[in-house]
Design a protein around this motif. Structure first.
Motif, PDB file in Angstrom:
ATOM      1  N   LEU A  10       0.946  -1.198  -0.042  1.00  0.00           N
ATOM      2  CA  LEU A  10      -0.117   0.077  -0.085  1.00  0.00           C
ATOM      3  C   LEU A  10       0.860   1.209  -0.015  1.00  0.00           C
ATOM      4  CD1 LEU A  10      -3.231   0.551   0.254  1.00  0.00           C
ATOM      5  CD2 LEU A  10      -2.750   0.917   2.562  1.00  0.00           C
ATOM      6  N   PHE A  11       0.630   2.025  -0.851  1.00  0.00           N
ATOM      7  CA  PHE A  11       1.524   3.561  -0.905  1.00  0.00           C
ATOM      8  C   PHE A  11       0.473   4.638  -0.162  1.00  0.00           C
ATOM      9  CE2 PHE A  11       2.803   7.453  -2.542  1.00  0.00           C
ATOM     10  CZ  PHE A  11       4.099   7.138  -3.047  1.00  0.00           C
ATOM     11  N   VAL A  12       0.862   4.973   0.918  1.00  0.00           N
ATOM     12  CA  VAL A  12       0.185   6.112   1.761  1.00  0.00           C
ATOM     13  C   VAL A  12       0.616   7.384   1.121  1.00  0.00           C
ATOM     14  CG1 VAL A  12      -0.364   6.707   3.981  1.00  0.00           C
ATOM     15  CG2 VAL A  12       0.208   4.498   3.719  1.00  0.00           C
ATOM     16  N   ALA A  13      -0.415   8.154   0.630  1.00  0.00           N
ATOM     17  CA  ALA A  13      -0.266   9.375   0.072  1.00  0.00           C
ATOM     18  C   ALA A  13      -1.321  10.485   0.656  1.00  0.00           C
ATOM     19  CB  ALA A  13      -0.691   9.269  -1.435  1.00  0.00           C
ATOM     20  N   ARG A 110       4.566   3.399 -11.237  1.00  0.00           N
ATOM     21  CA  ARG A 110       5.970   2.622 -11.762  1.00  0.00           C
ATOM     22  C   ARG A 110       5.899   1.053 -11.251  1.00  0.00           C
ATOM     23  NH1 ARG A 110       8.435  -1.043 -12.527  1.00  0.00           N
ATOM     24  NH2 ARG A 110      10.550  -1.221 -13.256  1.00  0.00           N
ATOM     25  N   PHE A 111       5.564   1.011  -9.861  1.00  0.00           N
ATOM     26  CA  PHE A 111       5.761  -0.277  -9.333  1.00  0.00           C
ATOM     27  C   PHE A 111       4.376  -0.973  -8.882  1.00  0.00           C
ATOM     28  CE2 PHE A 111       9.623   1.868  -8.528  1.00  0.00           C
ATOM     29  CZ  PHE A 111      10.728   0.854  -8.766  1.00  0.00           C
ATOM     30  N   GLY A 112       3.110  -0.317  -9.520  1.00  0.00           N
ATOM     31  CA  GLY A 112       1.829  -0.893  -9.366  1.00  0.00           C
ATOM     32  C   GLY A 112       1.386  -0.808  -8.009  1.00  0.00           C
ATOM     33  N   ILE A 113       1.899  -0.136  -7.181  1.00  0.00           N
ATOM     34  CA  ILE A 113       1.477  -0.149  -5.643  1.00  0.00           C
ATOM     35  C   ILE A 113       0.092   0.667  -5.498  1.00  0.00           C
ATOM     36  CG2 ILE A 113       2.031   0.382  -3.338  1.00  0.00           C
ATOM     37  CD1 ILE A 113       5.004   0.111  -4.397  1.00  0.00           C
ATOM     38  N   PRO A 114      -0.988   0.112  -4.896  1.00  0.00           N
ATOM     39  CA  PRO A 114      -2.245   0.949  -4.681  1.00  0.00           C
ATOM     40  C   PRO A 114      -2.117   1.905  -3.713  1.00  0.00           C
ATOM     41  CG  PRO A 114      -2.409  -1.303  -3.822  1.00  0.00           C
ATOM     42  CD  PRO A 114      -1.164  -1.408  -4.572  1.00  0.00           C
ATOM     43  N   VAL A 115      -2.762   3.273  -4.349  1.00  0.00           N
ATOM     44  CA  VAL A 115      -2.607   4.309  -3.363  1.00  0.00           C
ATOM     45  C   VAL A 115      -3.848   4.705  -2.427  1.00  0.00           C
ATOM     46  CG1 VAL A 115      -2.427   6.894  -3.360  1.00  0.00           C
ATOM     47  CG2 VAL A 115      -1.399   5.511  -5.232  1.00  0.00           C
ATOM     48  N   LEU A 139      -3.737  11.814 -12.688  1.00  0.00           N
ATOM     49  CA  LEU A 139      -2.977  11.048 -13.641  1.00  0.00           C
ATOM     50  C   LEU A 139      -3.325   9.891 -13.995  1.00  0.00           C
ATOM     51  CD1 LEU A 139       0.121  11.433 -14.512  1.00  0.00           C
ATOM     52  CD2 LEU A 139       0.643   9.995 -12.640  1.00  0.00           C
ATOM     53  N   PRO A 140      -3.450   9.706 -15.293  1.00  0.00           N
ATOM     54  CA  PRO A 140      -4.167   8.357 -15.902  1.00  0.00           C
ATOM     55  C   PRO A 140      -3.177   7.402 -15.477  1.00  0.00           C
ATOM     56  CG  PRO A 140      -4.101  10.108 -17.472  1.00  0.00           C
ATOM     57  CD  PRO A 140      -3.281  10.658 -16.382  1.00  0.00           C
ATOM     58  N   GLY A 141      -3.591   6.471 -14.964  1.00  0.00           N
ATOM     59  CA  GLY A 141      -3.034   4.878 -14.901  1.00  0.00           C
ATOM     60  C   GLY A 141      -2.563   4.768 -13.352  1.00  0.00           C
ATOM     61  N   LEU A 142      -3.063   5.768 -12.649  1.00  0.00           N
ATOM     62  CA  LEU A 142      -2.521   5.477 -11.247  1.00  0.00           C
ATOM     63  C   LEU A 142      -3.271   4.530 -10.376  1.00  0.00           C
ATOM     64  CD1 LEU A 142      -0.977   7.121  -8.926  1.00  0.00           C
ATOM     65  CD2 LEU A 142      -3.057   7.954  -8.314  1.00  0.00           C
ATOM     66  N   PRO A 143      -2.768   3.968  -9.821  1.00  0.00           N
ATOM     67  CA  PRO A 143      -3.511   2.489  -8.963  1.00  0.00           C
ATOM     68  C   PRO A 143      -3.979   2.916  -7.935  1.00  0.00           C
ATOM     69  CG  PRO A 143      -1.132   2.072  -8.914  1.00  0.00           C
ATOM     70  CD  PRO A 143      -1.368   3.291  -9.740  1.00  0.00           C
ATOM     71  N   PHE A 144      -5.101   3.808  -7.856  1.00  0.00           N
ATOM     72  CA  PHE A 144      -5.814   4.179  -6.702  1.00  0.00           C
ATOM     73  C   PHE A 144      -6.715   3.346  -6.017  1.00  0.00           C
ATOM     74  CE2 PHE A 144      -8.525   7.341  -4.119  1.00  0.00           C
ATOM     75  CZ  PHE A 144      -7.496   8.344  -3.929  1.00  0.00           C
ATOM     76  N   ALA A 145      -6.470   3.263  -4.705  1.00  0.00           N
ATOM     77  CA  ALA A 145      -7.309   2.380  -3.769  1.00  0.00           C
ATOM     78  C   ALA A 145      -8.428   2.825  -3.032  1.00  0.00           C
ATOM     79  CB  ALA A 145      -6.328   1.646  -2.834  1.00  0.00           C
ATOM     80  N   GLY A 146      -8.292   4.202  -2.521  1.00  0.00           N
ATOM     81  CA  GLY A 146      -9.288   4.611  -1.861  1.00  0.00           C
ATOM     82  C   GLY A 146      -8.560   5.781  -0.805  1.00  0.00           C
ATOM     83  N   VAL A 147      -9.775   6.356  -0.022  1.00  0.00           N
ATOM     84  CA  VAL A 147      -9.385   7.358   0.992  1.00  0.00           C
ATOM     85  C   VAL A 147      -9.484   6.864   2.278  1.00  0.00           C
ATOM     86  CG1 VAL A 147      -9.499   9.208  -0.788  1.00  0.00           C
ATOM     87  CG2 VAL A 147     -11.449   8.319   0.554  1.00  0.00           C
TER      88      VAL A 147
END
Length: 431
Positions: A10-13, A110-115, A139-147
């Motif tokens: 998981l990518f925490v943004a 780049r690494f396909g980590i859900p955000v 940004l197109p293609g961002l693996p966005f997971a949720g909030v």
């Protein structure tokens, strides 16, 4: 070389700094570690302080990932190595999700980590959904997971936030406001982990808050392709390197330590702040960055250390002094209150703390052995008659920090990233 491996990640943004990325990441690491899972945390950007917190929360070293400073290959092999040995990978972003070039979003893509976006909801209601939508679709293609909503005032507030989300967007839950769980800060960011006496209790409290959101569920698995760690020649074989490490000199990348070990060096850590001096066997010294200005009286009083360092330099043995280390080698350091402290006196001049940030940004330095990357982040200015040996360069162009070479001393405000060029790193220590 092992093949590709899969591991939940998981990518925490966040939309900006100060939203709570670090506390949420640390809480997630603590929560999953308490559940018996092996967690590895990574930090985007050149930060020193957040990784210290995450290392305590996860019980494992925390490495930095930055496409500019570290490079894609370095990130790839570290993620692959972590995925082979852990049950969960967490990556904390830097600033806002899309800030910087390259940005945290570039790494996630780049690494396909859900955000998972952490949004401070203290002063908003339905606009929460608009911010979430923008982060997901900018940004197109961002693996966005949720909030995840942070600093929420009440259950009713949480329900309004959740209802504002676009259809299909995952709601990771709401973390309520709790001043007791906040992590203390100072001018360069969070306080160092060793300085927060109740850090364990705060992390457990944060983990308790997250557990109530259902965050104990593992995210989807991500495939990390096989990438081998680079081969490093033992150029420092037989060399004994003394490294200052304490509250005054705490800005040390674990990857830099690993690089020195891979180069064959034997390392000894010591604390000038505790009154210690250089080890009896010492072929080179590293004075990393930190907060020497906050400990002026105690450091100035350690005359045995300064005497041993002067003898080391007089013998022609190498010293690398970065940022706070550079400040320490000057004759005087003037702290934020205006008090002057006598320091090493191995370099002429003084460092004066400023009220505002003096420099920030990535750097690259062309030394005789090649190019090495790094970054600069400091609130002091140096006044010295020394002429720079050379200057670092900014990746986008333009002159960067001065690099001073005085006898066997190499000193600069630049924090070097040793893995970017182990040959150069070896040369800084006489290898």
């Amino acid at each position: 070389m092992a093949g590709a491996v899969q591991c939940p990640a998981l990518f925490v943004a966040a939309p900006a700094s100060g939203q709570g990325k670090t506390t949420v990441t640390a809480a997630l690491a603590r929560l999953h570690t308490r559940l018996g899972r092996r967690v590895r945390v990574f930090k985007c950007g050149p930060d020193f302080l957040d990784p210290q917190i995450h290392a305590v929360a996860s019980g494992a070293p925390v490495h930095n990932v930055d496409l500019g400073m570290c490079g894609e290959t370095d990130i790839a092999w570290r993620l692959h190595a972590a995925a082979r040995e852990c049950d969960l990978i967490l990556v904390e972003g830097v600033m806002g999700l899309y800030d910087g070039a390259p940005s945290g979003a570039d790494i996630a893509r780049r690494f396909g980590i859900p955000v998972m976006a952490v949004i401070d909801a203290r002063a908003m209601a339905q606009t929460f959904g608009a911010v979430a939508y923008g982060l997901a679709h900018y940004l197109p293609g961002l693996p966005f997971a949720g909030v995840l909503a942070n600093h929420v005032g009440s259950a009713r507030h949480a329900e309004m936030l959740r209802a504002s989300l676009p259809e299909g967007m995952r709601w990771f839950g709401a973390v309520m406001r709790d001043a007791d769980a906040a992590l203390p800060e100072r001018h360069l960011g969070l306080m160092q982990a060793d300085e927060i006496t109740d850090l364990g209790e705060r992390l457990d409290l944060l983990a308790d808050h997250l557990q109530a959101t259902g965050a104990a569920e593992l995210p989807p698995a991500v495939e990390f392709p096989s990438v081998s760690a680079p081969a490093v020649p033992p150029l420092l074989g037989g060399k004994h390197i003394a490294i200052a490490r304490d509250a005054a000199y705490g800005f040390i990348y674990p990857a830099n330590v690993d690089t020195l070990l891979a180069l064959g060096a034997e390392l000894a850590f010591f604390s000038p702040l505790a009154g210690e001096t250089l080890p009896a066997r010492c072929d080179a010294v590293w004075l990393p960055g930190g907060y020497p200005e906050l400990h002026g009286e105690r450091l100035a009083a350690n005359t045995r250390f300064w005497a041993s360092l002067r003898a080391h330099v007089a013998a022609g043995r190498p010293v690398l002094a970065e940022c706070g280390g550079l400040m320490s080698l000057l004759e005087t350091v003037v702290d934020k209150a205006g008090a002057a402290h006598g320091f090493g006196g191995l370099l002429p001049g003084r460092a004066v703390m400023q009220k505002r940030l003096a420099a920030l940004g990535m750097q690259q330095v062309d030394l005789p052995q090649g190019r090495i990357t790094g970054h600069t982040f400091h609130y002091s200015k140096t006044e010295t008659p020394l002429a720079p040996w050379l200057h670092a360069q900014r990746p986008e162009g333009g002159e960067g920090e001065a690099i001073y070479r005085c006898g066997s001393i190499t000193a600069s405000y630049v924090h070097f990233w040793f893995p970017s060029n182990p040959l150069v790193a070896a040369g800084l220590f006489g290898g």
